[in-house]
Design a protein around this motif. Sequence first.
Motif, mmCIF file in Angstrom:
data_model
loop_
_atom_site.group_PDB
_atom_site.id
_atom_site.type_symbol
_atom_site.label_atom_id
_atom_site.label_comp_id
_atom_site.label_asym_id
_atom_site.label_seq_id
_atom_site.Cartn_x
_atom_site.Cartn_y
_atom_site.Cartn_z
ATOM 1 N N VAL A 1 28.045 -46.005 -37.363
ATOM 2 C CA VAL A 1 28.972 -44.705 -37.816
ATOM 3 C C VAL A 1 27.510 -44.246 -38.906
ATOM 4 C CG1 VAL A 1 30.230 -43.334 -39.102
ATOM 5 C CG2 VAL A 1 30.965 -45.124 -38.275
ATOM 6 N N THR A 2 26.421 -44.771 -39.540
ATOM 7 C CA THR A 2 25.538 -44.351 -39.899
ATOM 8 C C THR A 2 24.304 -43.340 -38.802
ATOM 9 O OG1 THR A 2 25.770 -45.886 -42.288
ATOM 10 C CG2 THR A 2 23.798 -44.137 -41.941
ATOM 11 N N ILE B 1 24.951 -42.895 -36.175
ATOM 12 C CA ILE B 1 25.495 -41.194 -34.816
ATOM 13 C C ILE B 1 25.217 -40.793 -35.852
ATOM 14 C CG2 ILE B 1 27.313 -40.661 -34.882
ATOM 15 C CD1 ILE B 1 27.665 -43.706 -33.435
ATOM 16 N N LYS B 2 25.659 -40.598 -37.658
ATOM 17 C CA LYS B 2 25.644 -39.105 -37.596
ATOM 18 C C LYS B 2 24.680 -38.785 -38.662
ATOM 19 C CE LYS B 2 30.471 -39.053 -37.713
ATOM 20 N NZ LYS B 2 30.737 -38.031 -37.549
ATOM 21 N N LYS B 3 23.492 -39.478 -38.170
ATOM 22 C CA LYS B 3 21.952 -39.290 -38.498
ATOM 23 C C LYS B 3 21.149 -38.528 -37.375
ATOM 24 C CE LYS B 3 21.458 -42.185 -42.877
ATOM 25 N NZ LYS B 3 20.462 -42.802 -43.787
ATOM 26 N N HIS C 1 25.415 -36.000 -34.168
ATOM 27 C CA HIS C 1 25.562 -35.987 -35.238
ATOM 28 C C HIS C 1 27.009 -35.204 -36.002
ATOM 29 C CE1 HIS C 1 24.265 -32.335 -35.415
ATOM 30 N NE2 HIS C 1 24.473 -31.768 -36.503
ATOM 31 N N LYS C 2 27.632 -34.697 -34.233
ATOM 32 C CA LYS C 2 29.054 -34.109 -34.642
ATOM 33 C C LYS C 2 30.343 -34.754 -33.768
ATOM 34 C CE LYS C 2 27.392 -28.852 -35.101
ATOM 35 N NZ LYS C 2 27.196 -27.595 -34.285
ATOM 36 N N PRO D 1 32.474 -37.375 -33.630
ATOM 37 C CA PRO D 1 34.397 -38.004 -33.884
ATOM 38 C C PRO D 1 34.213 -39.453 -33.642
ATOM 39 C CG PRO D 1 34.529 -36.060 -32.670
ATOM 40 C CD PRO D 1 33.331 -36.546 -32.435
ATOM 41 N N VAL D 2 34.028 -40.470 -35.205
ATOM 42 C CA VAL D 2 33.863 -41.506 -34.608
ATOM 43 C C VAL D 2 35.103 -42.561 -35.873
ATOM 44 C CG1 VAL D 2 32.730 -44.279 -35.874
ATOM 45 C CG2 VAL D 2 31.338 -41.966 -34.833
ATOM 46 N N GLY E 1 30.508 -41.748 -42.932
ATOM 47 C CA GLY E 1 30.827 -40.662 -41.862
ATOM 48 C C GLY E 1 31.287 -40.835 -41.483
ATOM 49 N N ALA E 2 32.528 -41.528 -41.279
ATOM 50 C CA ALA E 2 33.778 -42.156 -39.877
ATOM 51 C C ALA E 2 34.469 -40.792 -40.522
ATOM 52 C CB ALA E 2 34.203 -43.038 -40.143
ATOM 53 N N ASP E 3 34.848 -40.137 -38.762
ATOM 54 C CA ASP E 3 36.182 -39.347 -39.466
ATOM 55 C C ASP E 3 37.312 -39.682 -39.639
ATOM 56 O OD1 ASP E 3 34.509 -36.908 -38.598
ATOM 57 O OD2 ASP E 3 33.626 -39.070 -37.359
#
Length: 788
Positions: free
Chosen positions: A727-728, A730-732, A737-738, A740-741, A760-762
Amino acid sequence: MSQDQLGDLSGFSMLELFRMEADSQTHILTDGLLALERRAGDAGAIEAMMRAAHSIKGAAAIVGLQVVVQLAHGMEDAFVAAQHGRLKLTPERVDVLLSGVDLIVQVSRLDDASAEGWLAANGGQIKQTLSAIEGIAELPELPALPPLPSSPATAATGPAAAPASGTGSSLPPDILAALAGEMQAELAGEAANVAPETSEAAPATPRASAAAPAKAAQNFDRLLSLASESRINAHQMHPFIGALQRFKRNQSNLFAAVEQLHEAISRSGDPGLMEKSLLALQKTQPLKQFVLEHMADMEAYERRLLAVSQGMVDEVLALRMRPFRDGIHAFPRMVRDLARSLGKEAQLVIEGEETLVDRDILAKIESPLNHMLRNALDHGMEGPYERLDAGKPAMGTIRMEARHRAGMLSIEISDDGRGVDLEKIRQSVVQRKMASPAMAAALSGGELLEFLFLPAFSLKEKANELSGRGVGLDIVHETIRQQNGTVRLESEPGRGFRALITLPLTQSIVRALVITIQGEAYAIPIVKVESVLRVPQAAIHTLENKQFFELKGEHLGLVSAAQVLELGSTEASGDDLPVVVIGRGKQSYALVVDAIRGEQSLAVQAIDPIFGKMRDISAAALLDDGEPVLILDVPDLLLSIDKLLHEGSLQQLAQSQLAERRRVKRILVVDDSLTVREMERKLLLGRGFEVDVAIDGIDGWNVVRSGEYDLVITDVDMPRMDGIELVTLIKKDLHLHKLPVMIVSYKDRQEDRARGLSAGADYYLTKGSFHDETLLDAVADLIGDARL
């Protein structure tokens, strides 16, 4: 031949006329001596040299150069003796005669002001040369080569291993250093003026003002510009004639309508209207005939104009062409002298001397060709004993062949020496840390030879006057590249080495592929184009934010030409992308352009120096319709593309189109449990989603970067990389970064939920509490329905 045919020589002084004659006759003497050394007893060569020496003697007597008279007289006596069989012209005696030729050249280049001082300063050298020529018959002849040593070990310590100075050459001891200095000066682009027989440089040949060649070049450029404009004007007749053709068709339709109107009026029976319609019909006849006659005249005029304008361009270009021999006439002598100074025996055989080459290209490739020959002698050519031991003739042969092939100049330089030790290159590559041992072991022979083009790459363990100093094939390669040419190396160990050079016939006219970028015309020299094709957007893949497609089993990167040239972003349209492939090997890229117009021959126009060197642009031209076009500099383009790659800022060309075509949303499921993966995959497939799976965090990270997903569902506890780390990442990521996880975990601890949401998990869902609808509702909350 009349004086008019020879040209008006009345403006030249007697000394200038002597200089012209000496230049011509000394070439005959040099060529004849080299030929006689290879083919003893060549009566034709001796006869030609006797006439040349006699002519020089007579001309020198007229201008009062007694030194030259004595030199020529002594040489003439030697040739007479050789003609009657009283003197054998051995290599040692040829050395003496060649030193006399060099001295004649030097003296002929003296002007009145400096002649007396130079002759006085070099009196000792002159006297020594005259004495050597007079006593040439007494010069001892080296014995023939002794029998071969019994083993290679003894051969290494035998006569073949003797220093070069022991070969009996009469060249001064510093000749090798002088030759090496000349080579490095030539390769560095400097003007080297090495005196072959004395350490004191002779005065430069009196030449016309430097402004004269510059003015001649300007005149040629202007003449070529006018000729190309004439050709463009001729081509512009074509659309005009096309417009007349359309006018003729419209006129024919009008005449047909008048005839139909006349027929209708005739059927009506109205005499007044019939008379007027008949009059109108009669007046159309001369108009129809006028257009037909003049259309034929216009088309014939266009053909004549095109032929004349093209003839003008061809004739102007012919003024630039020179025989290949003009640039390489000194090479046979250089090869012969350098070989003897190295204790070797070698000859240069030249084929295709009459092949025509642009004078500018000929001047610029002289140094690279010179270096290739020196390289062949120093690196590749064995000594006479080593050659005999290998079953070869004692004298090595270097061949240089020039020919026109497929509209290009092809130059091939080959030798029958030892070739290049590919394993030695492989070891050097590993030692220099240019490749790992495993990678080096996998390199082919052709790939290994490419390393020879790298700066300061030398196989010499110790530097000498000619090799191992970092002045090598890299400069040869760069010089050829600057002329829009290519060079390829081939080697057969023990059999020889070959260099294949391909160049344009001229730099004044370039055959180019015309393309459109952001609505403007650009051109790429056709020799720099690997292929032209249309790539279906369905064939485009994305990996690590780079787009590519497969061509002949290789992945070829896609790059926007507009982005490279900083012309703005390109929105790809249509199902196919027009692509131009440039570069070679691993440095090949597919330039995406707006349109491919086709090939044209362009008269190159230099860009005004006030602009300096424009990045990615080499020159300009006018298309056949008069439209200006910039000619792209492909090596610069490749550097610009590499820069964009390193910055990670390449534009995604087909992303929006792929998204428009895709109507089903895609989900990536990342979990190390086969059961959980399959359960989630079936649930999502049943709701209509496209589903891919990954077995752990590392696998999931690789997959998510290579495709376009609308959602990632991941476990937390996985080998190699856990879900929080995934997750880290992907979000960086700049491009992900947009995305959804959702985290789905058996653990329902507050700290795990906090870590996941902090990364950053949704969405965070525990496996122990969810059922089918819980997971599907969570997915719907994040990305909606399966269909777009």
